[in-house]
Design an enzyme around this catalytic site. Structure first.
Site, PDB file in Angstrom:
ATOM      1  N   SER A  96      28.970 -41.187  20.660  1.00  0.00           N
ATOM      2  CA  SER A  96      29.212 -41.861  21.936  1.00  0.00           C
ATOM      3  C   SER A  96      30.600 -41.452  22.393  1.00  0.00           C
ATOM      4  O   SER A  96      31.453 -41.132  21.566  1.00  0.00           O
ATOM      5  CB  SER A  96      29.144 -43.389  21.769  1.00  0.00           C
ATOM      6  OG  SER A  96      29.506 -43.998  22.981  1.00  0.00           O
ATOM      7  N   LYS A 100      29.276 -26.463  11.214  1.00  0.00           N
ATOM      8  CA  LYS A 100      28.025 -25.731  10.938  1.00  0.00           C
ATOM      9  C   LYS A 100      28.130 -24.293  11.416  1.00  0.00           C
ATOM     10  O   LYS A 100      28.748 -24.016  12.448  1.00  0.00           O
ATOM     11  CB  LYS A 100      26.835 -26.410  11.642  1.00  0.00           C
ATOM     12  CG  LYS A 100      26.796 -27.910  11.456  1.00  0.00           C
ATOM     13  CD  LYS A 100      25.587 -28.556  12.106  1.00  0.00           C
ATOM     14  CE  LYS A 100      25.783 -30.063  12.187  1.00  0.00           C
ATOM     15  NZ  LYS A 100      26.517 -30.521  13.364  1.00  0.00           N
ATOM     16  N   ARG A 158      31.159 -48.601  22.544  1.00  0.00           N
ATOM     17  CA  ARG A 158      29.988 -48.187  21.753  1.00  0.00           C
ATOM     18  C   ARG A 158      30.408 -47.505  20.457  1.00  0.00           C
ATOM     19  O   ARG A 158      29.714 -47.643  19.438  1.00  0.00           O
ATOM     20  CB  ARG A 158      29.108 -47.235  22.562  1.00  0.00           C
ATOM     21  CG  ARG A 158      28.316 -47.940  23.640  1.00  0.00           C
ATOM     22  CD  ARG A 158      27.550 -46.922  24.450  1.00  0.00           C
ATOM     23  NE  ARG A 158      26.615 -47.550  25.353  1.00  0.00           N
ATOM     24  CZ  ARG A 158      25.883 -46.869  26.239  1.00  0.00           C
ATOM     25  NH1 ARG A 158      25.995 -45.555  26.314  1.00  0.00           N
ATOM     26  NH2 ARG A 158      25.050 -47.499  27.026  1.00  0.00           N
ATOM     27  N   ASP A 218      31.356 -34.991  12.535  1.00  0.00           N
ATOM     28  CA  ASP A 218      30.366 -33.914  12.466  1.00  0.00           C
ATOM     29  C   ASP A 218      30.432 -33.049  13.721  1.00  0.00           C
ATOM     30  O   ASP A 218      30.110 -33.499  14.816  1.00  0.00           O
ATOM     31  CB  ASP A 218      28.953 -34.517  12.351  1.00  0.00           C
ATOM     32  CG  ASP A 218      27.875 -33.447  12.252  1.00  0.00           C
ATOM     33  OD1 ASP A 218      27.566 -33.037  11.120  1.00  0.00           O
ATOM     34  OD2 ASP A 218      27.369 -33.006  13.301  1.00  0.00           O
ATOM     35  N   HIS A 257      23.211 -24.084  10.244  1.00  0.00           N
ATOM     36  CA  HIS A 257      22.722 -24.945  11.331  1.00  0.00           C
ATOM     37  C   HIS A 257      21.191 -24.954  11.450  1.00  0.00           C
ATOM     38  O   HIS A 257      20.585 -26.011  11.627  1.00  0.00           O
ATOM     39  CB  HIS A 257      23.357 -24.494  12.654  1.00  0.00           C
ATOM     40  CG  HIS A 257      23.517 -25.595  13.644  1.00  0.00           C
ATOM     41  ND1 HIS A 257      24.614 -25.705  14.474  1.00  0.00           N
ATOM     42  CD2 HIS A 257      22.725 -26.644  13.955  1.00  0.00           C
ATOM     43  CE1 HIS A 257      24.467 -26.767  15.246  1.00  0.00           C
ATOM     44  NE2 HIS A 257      23.327 -27.351  14.957  1.00  0.00           N
ATOM     45  N   TYR A 275      28.973 -26.128  19.218  1.00  0.00           N
ATOM     46  CA  TYR A 275      29.349 -27.209  20.133  1.00  0.00           C
ATOM     47  C   TYR A 275      30.575 -26.818  20.975  1.00  0.00           C
ATOM     48  O   TYR A 275      30.915 -27.498  21.937  1.00  0.00           O
ATOM     49  CB  TYR A 275      29.652 -28.532  19.398  1.00  0.00           C
ATOM     50  CG  TYR A 275      28.526 -29.091  18.554  1.00  0.00           C
ATOM     51  CD1 TYR A 275      27.228 -28.587  18.629  1.00  0.00           C
ATOM     52  CD2 TYR A 275      28.764 -30.148  17.668  1.00  0.00           C
ATOM     53  CE1 TYR A 275      26.207 -29.102  17.839  1.00  0.00           C
ATOM     54  CE2 TYR A 275      27.744 -30.671  16.884  1.00  0.00           C
ATOM     55  CZ  TYR A 275      26.470 -30.142  16.967  1.00  0.00           C
ATOM     56  OH  TYR A 275      25.467 -30.661  16.171  1.00  0.00           O
ATOM     57  N   LEU A 302      20.100 -42.196  16.978  1.00  0.00           N
ATOM     58  CA  LEU A 302      19.734 -43.204  17.986  1.00  0.00           C
ATOM     59  C   LEU A 302      18.676 -42.658  18.944  1.00  0.00           C
ATOM     60  O   LEU A 302      18.464 -43.212  20.030  1.00  0.00           O
ATOM     61  CB  LEU A 302      20.986 -43.622  18.789  1.00  0.00           C
ATOM     62  CG  LEU A 302      22.114 -44.253  17.974  1.00  0.00           C
ATOM     63  CD1 LEU A 302      23.358 -44.451  18.833  1.00  0.00           C
ATOM     64  CD2 LEU A 302      21.661 -45.605  17.393  1.00  0.00           C
TER      65      LEU A 302
HETATM   66  P1  NAD Z   1      22.464 -39.954  19.172  1.00  0.00           P
HETATM   67  O1  NAD Z   1      21.119 -40.302  18.673  1.00  0.00           O
HETATM   68  O2  NAD Z   1      23.663 -40.232  18.352  1.00  0.00           O
HETATM   69  O3  NAD Z   1      22.592 -40.630  20.610  1.00  0.00           O
HETATM   70  C1  NAD Z   1      23.752 -40.485  21.369  1.00  0.00           C
HETATM   71  C2  NAD Z   1      23.553 -41.083  22.761  1.00  0.00           C
HETATM   72  O4  NAD Z   1      23.063 -42.403  22.646  1.00  0.00           O
HETATM   73  C3  NAD Z   1      24.881 -41.200  23.513  1.00  0.00           C
HETATM   74  O5  NAD Z   1      25.134 -40.028  24.236  1.00  0.00           O
HETATM   75  C4  NAD Z   1      24.636 -42.381  24.410  1.00  0.00           C
HETATM   76  O6  NAD Z   1      23.921 -41.988  25.566  1.00  0.00           O
HETATM   77  C5  NAD Z   1      23.713 -43.259  23.582  1.00  0.00           C
HETATM   78  N1  NAD Z   1      24.419 -44.299  22.797  1.00  0.00           N
HETATM   79  C6  NAD Z   1      25.280 -44.125  21.757  1.00  0.00           C
HETATM   80  N2  NAD Z   1      25.670 -45.314  21.281  1.00  0.00           N
HETATM   81  C7  NAD Z   1      25.045 -46.256  22.008  1.00  0.00           C
HETATM   82  C8  NAD Z   1      25.040 -47.672  21.978  1.00  0.00           C
HETATM   83  N3  NAD Z   1      25.757 -48.351  21.081  1.00  0.00           N
HETATM   84  N4  NAD Z   1      24.281 -48.330  22.886  1.00  0.00           N
HETATM   85  C9  NAD Z   1      23.521 -47.653  23.797  1.00  0.00           C
HETATM   86  N5  NAD Z   1      23.477 -46.318  23.875  1.00  0.00           N
HETATM   87  C10 NAD Z   1      24.231 -45.620  22.977  1.00  0.00           C
HETATM   88  O7  NAD Z   1      22.367 -38.407  19.626  1.00  0.00           O
HETATM   89  P2  NAD Z   1      23.032 -37.023  19.295  1.00  0.00           P
HETATM   90  O8  NAD Z   1      24.386 -36.886  19.856  1.00  0.00           O
HETATM   91  O9  NAD Z   1      21.984 -36.044  19.660  1.00  0.00           O
HETATM   92  O10 NAD Z   1      23.115 -37.001  17.691  1.00  0.00           O
HETATM   93  C11 NAD Z   1      24.258 -37.417  16.971  1.00  0.00           C
HETATM   94  C12 NAD Z   1      24.943 -36.247  16.317  1.00  0.00           C
HETATM   95  O11 NAD Z   1      24.037 -35.515  15.501  1.00  0.00           O
HETATM   96  C13 NAD Z   1      25.438 -35.182  17.301  1.00  0.00           C
HETATM   97  O12 NAD Z   1      26.583 -35.579  18.018  1.00  0.00           O
HETATM   98  C14 NAD Z   1      25.660 -34.022  16.367  1.00  0.00           C
HETATM   99  O13 NAD Z   1      26.864 -34.202  15.653  1.00  0.00           O
HETATM  100  C15 NAD Z   1      24.452 -34.153  15.437  1.00  0.00           C
HETATM  101  N6  NAD Z   1      23.331 -33.280  15.839  1.00  0.00           N
HETATM  102  C16 NAD Z   1      22.988 -32.261  15.016  1.00  0.00           C
HETATM  103  C17 NAD Z   1      21.938 -31.421  15.338  1.00  0.00           C
HETATM  104  C18 NAD Z   1      21.571 -30.317  14.394  1.00  0.00           C
HETATM  105  O14 NAD Z   1      20.778 -29.433  14.768  1.00  0.00           O
HETATM  106  N7  NAD Z   1      22.092 -30.306  13.195  1.00  0.00           N
HETATM  107  C19 NAD Z   1      21.217 -31.587  16.529  1.00  0.00           C
HETATM  108  C20 NAD Z   1      21.579 -32.650  17.358  1.00  0.00           C
HETATM  109  C21 NAD Z   1      22.613 -33.497  17.002  1.00  0.00           C
END
Ligand code: NAD
Length: 274
Positions: free
Chosen positions: A232, A75, A237, A45, A108, A50, A190
């Site tokens: 990650s 997006k 992870r 994704d 988006h 980005y 997460l």
């Molecule tokens: P996420 O909830 O996936 O959290 C990611 C963070 O959690 C990492 O940077 C790391 O610090 C921590 N992490 C990851 N795996 C871990 C583990 N196993 N143990 C401990 N800590 C861990 O956050 P995100 O990146 O905001 O969301 C995921 C994806 O969603 C994004 O990469 C993007 O592709 C999408 N997204 C979309 C929108 C939108 O507006 N459509 C907005 C935000 C994110």
């Protein structure tokens, strides 16, 4: 590790769990995407905003997995809303990704104040009709913007990708999606790894299952039926977040996590964004 699929409303399948690349710089995206695909992820994704579509595209190629096994989402950014701009923005994204056909293209943000999402949606309908994208959907659409989109276009989005994690559970949107046959895709599943993963209630459940809090949260999403895209850049992870298909949360665990909703967003409010 094999990730099971969901079937979208036009019959195409999408992995339940994918890899998100927000905030991964373009020059690191190739390695991250390749690592994820080598670990077993098949869904990636990204988004134009980005600024890592090119690195993502290089990672897809470097992994050496046949294109038909991969599911790629990008997006359309806010500045490119409107029919003509959306068509051009799609071409530019595809050029950067190095792909001929995209699996899923999302608007988006709805930007209700700008009033361009219906024209934008018509562009996505055309891209799908022309075979350039296999499924079309939206992100951050609210009950109101989603309903208007469906009423005025007659085309139901395949997914709505929204902020969703145990501290912001979006039960009303999930129910609305279910009514329309739209898949709920959880962004920041997460909770961006902040306070959520240190929550003592999650730690207790994780210890009982001999899993990590991140795995418990991802498993909770999957048992609710959400599509998830954790991010990650740490190889251990990346692998850990995929290893969530070999255990099951009990009804009591699901209820306990269901009780953690604080109703607080980490990201912008779609009604006021833009
Ligand atoms: P996420 O909830 O996936 O959290 C990611 C963070 O959690 C990492 O940077 C790391 O610090 C921590 N992490 C990851 N795996 C871990 C583990 N196993 N143990 C401990 N800590 C861990 O956050 P995100 O990146 O905001 O969301 C995921 C994806 O969603 C994004 O990469 C993007 O592709 C999408 N997204 C979309 C929108 C939108 O507006 N459509 C907005 C935000 C994110």
């Amino acid at each position: 590790m094999t990730v099971s699929d969901v079937t979208l409303n036009n019959g195409i399948t999408m992995p339940r769990l994918g890899f998100g690349v927000w905030q991964i710089p373009d020059d690191e995206a190739e390695r991250a995407v390749r690592t994820a695909i080598e670990a077993g992820y098949r869904s990636i994704d990204t988004a134009a905003v980005y600024e890592n579509e090119a690195g993502t595209g290089r990672g897809l190629k470097a992994a050496g997995v046949p294109r038909e096994e991969l599911f790629v989402t990008t997006k359309l950014w806010n500045d490119d809303q409107g029919y003509d701009r959306a068509l051009r923005a799609f071409d530019a994204s595809m050029e950067r990704l190095g792909l001929d056909v995209l699996d899923l293209y999302l608007i988006h943000w709805p930007l209700p104040g700008h009033g361009r999402y219906l024209g934008t949606w018509r562009a996505l309908e055309k891209l799908q009709a022309d075979g350039r994208v296999r499924a079309i959907g939206v992100s951050n659409f609210t009950a109101e913007t989603l309903q208007r989109l469906i009423d005025e276009s007659g085309t139901v989005p395949a997914v709505n990708q929204i902020e969703l994690h145990p501290y912001f559970q979006q039960n009303a949107m999930r129910a609305l999606h279910a009514d329309h046959g739209i898949h709920t895709e959880a962004w920041s599943p997460l909770g961006q790894g902040r306070g959520l993963l240190e929550d003592p209630a999650l730690a207790e459940i994780a210890a009982r299952h001999d899993r990590t809090p991140a795995q418990v949260v991802l498993r909770w999403h999957l048992q609710l039926g959400n599509v998830v895209i954790p991010k990650s850049v740490t190889p251990s992870r990346i692998a850990e977040n995929l290893d969530v298909f070999g255990f099951e949360l009990s009804e009591a665990d699901m209820t306990a996590i269901g009780g953690m909703d604080a109703g607080t967003r980490l990201g912008p409010d779609p009604d006021t964004m833009g």
